[in-house]
Motif scaffolding. Structure first.
Motif, PDB file in Angstrom:
ATOM      1  N   MET A   1       0.754  -1.298   0.067  1.00 50.54           N
ATOM      2  CA  MET A   1       0.178  -0.079  -0.080  1.00 50.54           C
ATOM      3  C   MET A   1       0.883   1.136  -0.018  1.00 50.54           C
ATOM      4  SD  MET A   1      -2.971   1.239  -0.039  1.00 50.54           S
ATOM      5  CE  MET A   1      -4.008   2.505   0.341  1.00 50.54           C
ATOM      6  N   ARG A   2       1.922   0.947   0.760  1.00 49.05           N
ATOM      7  CA  ARG A   2       2.682   2.389   0.825  1.00 49.05           C
ATOM      8  C   ARG A   2       3.352   2.481  -0.413  1.00 49.05           C
ATOM      9  NH1 ARG A   2       7.088   2.444   5.387  1.00 49.05           N
ATOM     10  NH2 ARG A   2       7.661   4.218   4.445  1.00 49.05           N
ATOM     11  N   LYS A   3       3.813   1.489  -1.040  1.00 50.43           N
ATOM     12  CA  LYS A   3       4.368   1.808  -2.487  1.00 50.43           C
ATOM     13  C   LYS A   3       3.478   2.449  -3.189  1.00 50.43           C
ATOM     14  CE  LYS A   3       6.948  -0.644  -6.113  1.00 50.43           C
ATOM     15  NZ  LYS A   3       7.771  -1.602  -6.588  1.00 50.43           N
ATOM     16  N   ILE A   4       2.117   2.098  -3.234  1.00 48.54           N
ATOM     17  CA  ILE A   4       1.199   2.811  -4.498  1.00 48.54           C
ATOM     18  C   ILE A   4       0.992   4.190  -3.986  1.00 48.54           C
ATOM     19  CG2 ILE A   4      -1.356   2.690  -5.039  1.00 48.54           C
ATOM     20  CD1 ILE A   4      -1.236  -0.454  -4.596  1.00 48.54           C
ATOM     21  N   VAL A   5       0.922   4.492  -2.642  1.00 43.95           N
ATOM     22  CA  VAL A   5       0.446   5.848  -2.189  1.00 43.95           C
ATOM     23  C   VAL A   5       2.017   6.503  -2.746  1.00 43.95           C
ATOM     24  CG1 VAL A   5       0.671   7.266  -0.183  1.00 43.95           C
ATOM     25  CG2 VAL A   5      -0.909   5.243  -0.355  1.00 43.95           C
ATOM     26  N   THR A  76      10.278   6.802  -8.794  1.00 41.38           N
ATOM     27  CA  THR A  76       9.329   5.599  -8.183  1.00 41.38           C
ATOM     28  C   THR A  76       9.744   4.162  -7.782  1.00 41.38           C
ATOM     29  OG1 THR A  76       8.720   5.018 -10.311  1.00 41.38           O
ATOM     30  CG2 THR A  76       7.444   6.826  -9.639  1.00 41.38           C
ATOM     31  N   ARG A  77      10.881   3.970  -8.551  1.00 44.57           N
ATOM     32  CA  ARG A  77      11.549   2.826  -8.418  1.00 44.57           C
ATOM     33  C   ARG A  77      12.574   2.773  -7.349  1.00 44.57           C
ATOM     34  NH1 ARG A  77      12.981  -1.993  -8.264  1.00 44.57           N
ATOM     35  NH2 ARG A  77      14.362  -3.069  -9.706  1.00 44.57           N
ATOM     36  N   TRP A  78      13.196   3.918  -7.115  1.00 48.19           N
ATOM     37  CA  TRP A  78      14.270   3.755  -5.907  1.00 48.19           C
ATOM     38  C   TRP A  78      14.200   5.015  -5.143  1.00 48.19           C
ATOM     39  CZ3 TRP A  78      15.912   3.690 -11.414  1.00 48.19           C
ATOM     40  CH2 TRP A  78      16.286   2.290 -11.678  1.00 48.19           C
ATOM     41  N   ARG A  79      14.058   4.902  -3.951  1.00 52.26           N
ATOM     42  CA  ARG A  79      13.970   6.183  -2.876  1.00 52.26           C
ATOM     43  C   ARG A  79      14.842   7.088  -2.985  1.00 52.26           C
ATOM     44  NH1 ARG A  79      14.193   6.641   3.332  1.00 52.26           N
ATOM     45  NH2 ARG A  79      12.326   7.980   3.836  1.00 52.26           N
ATOM     46  N   ARG A  80      16.023   6.652  -3.145  1.00 54.95           N
ATOM     47  CA  ARG A  80      17.393   7.672  -3.174  1.00 54.95           C
ATOM     48  C   ARG A  80      17.292   8.689  -4.295  1.00 54.95           C
ATOM     49  NH1 ARG A  80      21.471   3.204  -1.823  1.00 54.95           N
ATOM     50  NH2 ARG A  80      21.316   2.931   0.174  1.00 54.95           N
ATOM     51  N   VAL A  81      16.741   7.979  -5.553  1.00 52.89           N
ATOM     52  CA  VAL A  81      16.330   9.101  -6.649  1.00 52.89           C
ATOM     53  C   VAL A  81      15.196   9.875  -6.351  1.00 52.89           C
ATOM     54  CG1 VAL A  81      15.855   8.920  -9.082  1.00 52.89           C
ATOM     55  CG2 VAL A  81      17.424   7.423  -8.146  1.00 52.89           C
ATOM     56  N   ALA A  82      14.126   9.515  -5.655  1.00 53.58           N
ATOM     57  CA  ALA A  82      12.878  10.053  -5.246  1.00 53.58           C
ATOM     58  C   ALA A  82      13.377  11.472  -4.320  1.00 53.58           C
ATOM     59  CB  ALA A  82      11.595   9.272  -4.616  1.00 53.58           C
ATOM     60  N   TYR A  83      14.419  10.960  -3.281  1.00 53.97           N
ATOM     61  CA  TYR A  83      14.663  12.162  -2.429  1.00 53.97           C
ATOM     62  C   TYR A  83      15.715  13.116  -3.389  1.00 53.97           C
ATOM     63  CZ  TYR A  83      16.724  14.243   1.524  1.00 53.97           C
ATOM     64  OH  TYR A  83      17.437  15.406   2.394  1.00 53.97           O
ATOM     65  N   VAL A 134       5.887  19.817  -1.565  1.00 52.43           N
ATOM     66  CA  VAL A 134       5.386  19.195  -0.262  1.00 52.43           C
ATOM     67  C   VAL A 134       4.940  17.920  -0.564  1.00 52.43           C
ATOM     68  CG1 VAL A 134       3.523  19.360   1.163  1.00 52.43           C
ATOM     69  CG2 VAL A 134       4.681  21.360   0.694  1.00 52.43           C
ATOM     70  N   LEU A 135       4.351  17.552  -1.775  1.00 51.02           N
ATOM     71  CA  LEU A 135       3.973  16.259  -2.380  1.00 51.02           C
ATOM     72  C   LEU A 135       5.095  15.533  -2.495  1.00 51.02           C
ATOM     73  CD1 LEU A 135       1.207  17.187  -5.150  1.00 51.02           C
ATOM     74  CD2 LEU A 135       0.905  15.967  -2.894  1.00 51.02           C
ATOM     75  N   ALA A 136       6.162  16.081  -3.335  1.00 51.98           N
ATOM     76  CA  ALA A 136       7.405  15.268  -3.424  1.00 51.98           C
ATOM     77  C   ALA A 136       7.894  14.717  -2.013  1.00 51.98           C
ATOM     78  CB  ALA A 136       8.365  15.888  -4.034  1.00 51.98           C
ATOM     79  N   PHE A 137       8.042  15.490  -1.025  1.00 53.46           N
ATOM     80  CA  PHE A 137       8.608  15.217   0.048  1.00 53.46           C
ATOM     81  C   PHE A 137       7.861  14.306   1.015  1.00 53.46           C
ATOM     82  CE2 PHE A 137      11.838  18.518  -0.194  1.00 53.46           C
ATOM     83  CZ  PHE A 137      13.001  17.681  -0.257  1.00 53.46           C
ATOM     84  N   VAL A 141       8.665  10.118   2.046  1.00 54.85           N
ATOM     85  CA  VAL A 141       8.564   9.906   3.488  1.00 54.85           C
ATOM     86  C   VAL A 141       7.626   8.408   3.338  1.00 54.85           C
ATOM     87  CG1 VAL A 141       7.154  10.275   5.735  1.00 54.85           C
ATOM     88  CG2 VAL A 141       8.583  12.056   4.738  1.00 54.85           C
ATOM     89  N   VAL A 142       6.637   8.175   2.612  1.00 55.14           N
ATOM     90  CA  VAL A 142       5.875   6.962   2.606  1.00 55.14           C
ATOM     91  C   VAL A 142       6.623   5.995   1.596  1.00 55.14           C
ATOM     92  CG1 VAL A 142       3.829   8.360   3.121  1.00 55.14           C
ATOM     93  CG2 VAL A 142       4.506   7.844   0.647  1.00 55.14           C
ATOM     94  N   HIS A 143       7.407   6.415   0.723  1.00 55.19           N
ATOM     95  CA  HIS A 143       7.944   5.528  -0.204  1.00 55.19           C
ATOM     96  C   HIS A 143       8.772   4.278   0.743  1.00 55.19           C
ATOM     97  CE1 HIS A 143      10.804   3.926  -3.428  1.00 55.19           C
ATOM     98  NE2 HIS A 143      10.082   4.846  -4.080  1.00 55.19           N
ATOM     99  N   PRO A 144       8.585   3.058   0.146  1.00 53.94           N
ATOM    100  CA  PRO A 144       8.976   2.165   0.936  1.00 53.94           C
ATOM    101  C   PRO A 144      10.691   2.178   0.591  1.00 53.94           C
ATOM    102  CG  PRO A 144       8.064   1.233  -1.029  1.00 53.94           C
ATOM    103  CD  PRO A 144       7.658   2.721  -1.143  1.00 53.94           C
TER     104      PRO A 144
END
Length: 146
Positions: A1-5, A76-83, A134-137, A141-144
């Motif tokens: 669920m966290r991944k989808i969010v 969407t694949r890697w949390r570090r890249v999202a950050y 704000v959405l990006a951060f 936070v919720v990214h697995p």
């Protein structure tokens, strides 16, 4: 669920950031001569318009915003890249905000003697960019974890 969010939030942040580049980032209403109507001077991420005339040498503020949005999508694949995408978007938005704040303050302080009734302010685009940050951060936070 966290991944989808996380994926949904990253997608929304990227879409909002890219879309914001087409909205007015700053708006200036100026009267060029006494008794004349005010003319709008509008800056977006890609163009500057004065009334009906578009400047052929646009500001291109949209390029770093779109690159940060692309990093968000890759995140969407890697949390570090999202950050990294969220941090890049925050940096670009912050720098753009300060630049526009200085330009708006310069005009509001009466530094242009042509029109004492001059109006200067932020456009909707800057607020959409702040919302995208704000959405990006939130997505980070919720990214697995990887």
């Amino acid at each position: 669920m966290r991944k989808i969010v996380g994926i949904v939030l990253l997608g929304l942040a990227a879409a909002a950031a890219a879309g914001a580049t087409f909205l007015p980032l700053s708006e200036l209403l100026i009267r060029l001569a006494p008794g004349q109507p005010q003319t709008a001077y509008v800056t977006t991420g890609w163009s500057t318009r004065f009334g009906g005339t578009e400047d052929e040498h646009g500001p291109l503020f949209g390029i770093p915003v779109v690159l940060a949005a692309a990093a968000l999508l890759a995140g969407t694949r890697w949390r570090r890249v999202a950050y990294a995408g969220a941090a890049g978007l925050a940096g670009v938005t912050g720098m753009l905000f300060v630049y526009l704040l200085n330009a708006i303050s310069f005009h509001e302080e009466g530094n242009i003697a042509i029109d004492p009734a001059l109006e200067a302010g932020f456009g909707n685009g800057i607020w959409v960019l702040v919302g995208a940050v704000v959405l990006a951060f939130g997505a980070v936070v919720v990214h697995p974890d990887d």
